[in-house]
Write a protein that holds these residues in place. Structure first.
Motif, PDB file in Angstrom:
ATOM      1  N   ILE A  10       0.796  -1.445   0.006  1.00 39.74           N
ATOM      2  CA  ILE A  10      -0.069  -0.018   0.071  1.00 39.74           C
ATOM      3  C   ILE A  10       1.026   1.411   0.023  1.00 39.74           C
ATOM      4  N   ASN A  11       1.734   1.151   0.774  1.00 41.78           N
ATOM      5  CA  ASN A  11       2.577   2.336   0.942  1.00 41.78           C
ATOM      6  C   ASN A  11       3.711   2.755  -0.278  1.00 41.78           C
ATOM      7  N   GLU A  12       4.049   1.608  -0.840  1.00 45.89           N
ATOM      8  CA  GLU A  12       4.881   1.788  -2.295  1.00 45.89           C
ATOM      9  C   GLU A  12       3.827   2.282  -3.355  1.00 45.89           C
ATOM     10  N   GLY A  40       1.588   6.809  -6.936  1.00 46.41           N
ATOM     11  CA  GLY A  40       0.528   7.332  -7.163  1.00 46.41           C
ATOM     12  C   GLY A  40       1.022   8.809  -7.037  1.00 46.41           C
ATOM     13  N   ILE A  41       1.589   9.363  -5.813  1.00 45.79           N
ATOM     14  CA  ILE A  41       2.110  10.669  -5.646  1.00 45.79           C
ATOM     15  C   ILE A  41       3.094  11.005  -7.078  1.00 45.79           C
ATOM     16  N   ASP A  42       3.840  10.293  -7.244  1.00 46.56           N
ATOM     17  CA  ASP A  42       4.791  10.247  -8.417  1.00 46.56           C
ATOM     18  C   ASP A  42       4.297  10.359  -9.647  1.00 46.56           C
ATOM     19  N   ARG A  43       2.865   9.941  -9.672  1.00 47.88           N
ATOM     20  CA  ARG A  43       2.235   9.836 -10.918  1.00 47.88           C
ATOM     21  C   ARG A  43       2.636   8.548 -12.009  1.00 47.88           C
ATOM     22  N   GLN A  44       3.181   7.521 -11.295  1.00 45.17           N
ATOM     23  CA  GLN A  44       3.340   6.388 -12.175  1.00 45.17           C
ATOM     24  C   GLN A  44       1.995   5.837 -12.633  1.00 45.17           C
ATOM     25  N   ARG A  45       1.864   4.992 -13.653  1.00 46.47           N
ATOM     26  CA  ARG A  45       0.649   4.289 -14.003  1.00 46.47           C
ATOM     27  C   ARG A  45       0.572   3.061 -13.017  1.00 46.47           C
ATOM     28  N   VAL A  46      -0.622   2.621 -13.216  1.00 46.59           N
ATOM     29  CA  VAL A  46      -1.002   1.554 -12.516  1.00 46.59           C
ATOM     30  C   VAL A  46      -0.298   0.322 -13.096  1.00 46.59           C
ATOM     31  N   THR A  47      -0.105   0.262 -14.325  1.00 42.71           N
ATOM     32  CA  THR A  47       0.389  -0.874 -14.990  1.00 42.71           C
ATOM     33  C   THR A  47       2.060  -1.008 -14.322  1.00 42.71           C
ATOM     34  N   ALA A  48       2.626  -0.137 -13.791  1.00 40.63           N
ATOM     35  CA  ALA A  48       3.968  -0.082 -13.178  1.00 40.63           C
ATOM     36  C   ALA A  48       3.734  -0.951 -12.006  1.00 40.63           C
ATOM     37  N   CYS A  49       2.764  -1.453 -11.428  1.00 42.44           N
ATOM     38  CA  CYS A  49       2.670  -2.397 -10.276  1.00 42.44           C
ATOM     39  C   CYS A  49       3.551  -3.525 -10.376  1.00 42.44           C
ATOM     40  N   VAL A  65      -2.349  -1.321  -5.762  1.00 40.77           N
ATOM     41  CA  VAL A  65      -3.267  -0.263  -6.709  1.00 40.77           C
ATOM     42  C   VAL A  65      -4.096   0.673  -5.736  1.00 40.77           C
ATOM     43  N   ARG A  66      -4.651  -0.113  -4.947  1.00 39.75           N
ATOM     44  CA  ARG A  66      -5.504   0.888  -3.787  1.00 39.75           C
ATOM     45  C   ARG A  66      -4.555   2.199  -3.176  1.00 39.75           C
ATOM     46  N   CYS A 115      -1.893   3.353  -4.956  1.00 39.78           N
ATOM     47  CA  CYS A 115      -1.654   4.217  -5.935  1.00 39.78           C
ATOM     48  C   CYS A 115      -2.911   4.989  -6.040  1.00 39.78           C
ATOM     49  N   THR A 116      -4.130   4.493  -6.344  1.00 35.57           N
ATOM     50  CA  THR A 116      -5.260   5.582  -6.355  1.00 35.57           C
ATOM     51  C   THR A 116      -5.128   6.616  -5.125  1.00 35.57           C
ATOM     52  N   ALA A 117      -5.007   6.213  -4.125  1.00 38.22           N
ATOM     53  CA  ALA A 117      -5.060   7.025  -2.860  1.00 38.22           C
ATOM     54  C   ALA A 117      -3.830   7.816  -3.024  1.00 38.22           C
ATOM     55  N   GLY A 118      -2.707   7.741  -3.483  1.00 36.59           N
ATOM     56  CA  GLY A 118      -1.750   8.551  -3.787  1.00 36.59           C
ATOM     57  C   GLY A 118      -1.810   9.539  -4.783  1.00 36.59           C
TER      58      GLY A 118
END
Length: 54
Positions: free
Chosen positions: A13-15, A20-29, A42-43, A45-48
């Motif tokens: 979650i923290n990663e 998300g804060i860094d605007r990476q795409r969800v596909t970068a998971c 993913v959760r 990232c959305t929160a970030g």
């Protein structure tokens, strides 16, 4: 839930939140499909992204 498994989910979650804060795409998971850590990432990232949008 086992303590180690919970820690892994919290880490994911923290990663994801930082991604998300860094605007990476969800596909970068980095976690494979079907793993709980992927859902947690993913959760996060959305929160970030929401946090970054302020």
């Amino acid at each position: 839930m086992h303590v180690e498994a919970r820690q892994q989910l919290e880490r994911a979650i923290n990663e994801g939140q930082q991604a998300g804060i860094d605007r990476q795409r969800v596909t970068a998971c980095p976690y494979p499909a079907g793993e709980l850590r992927r859902s947690a990432w993913v959760r996060g990232c959305t929160a970030g992204r929401r946090k970054a949008d302020g």
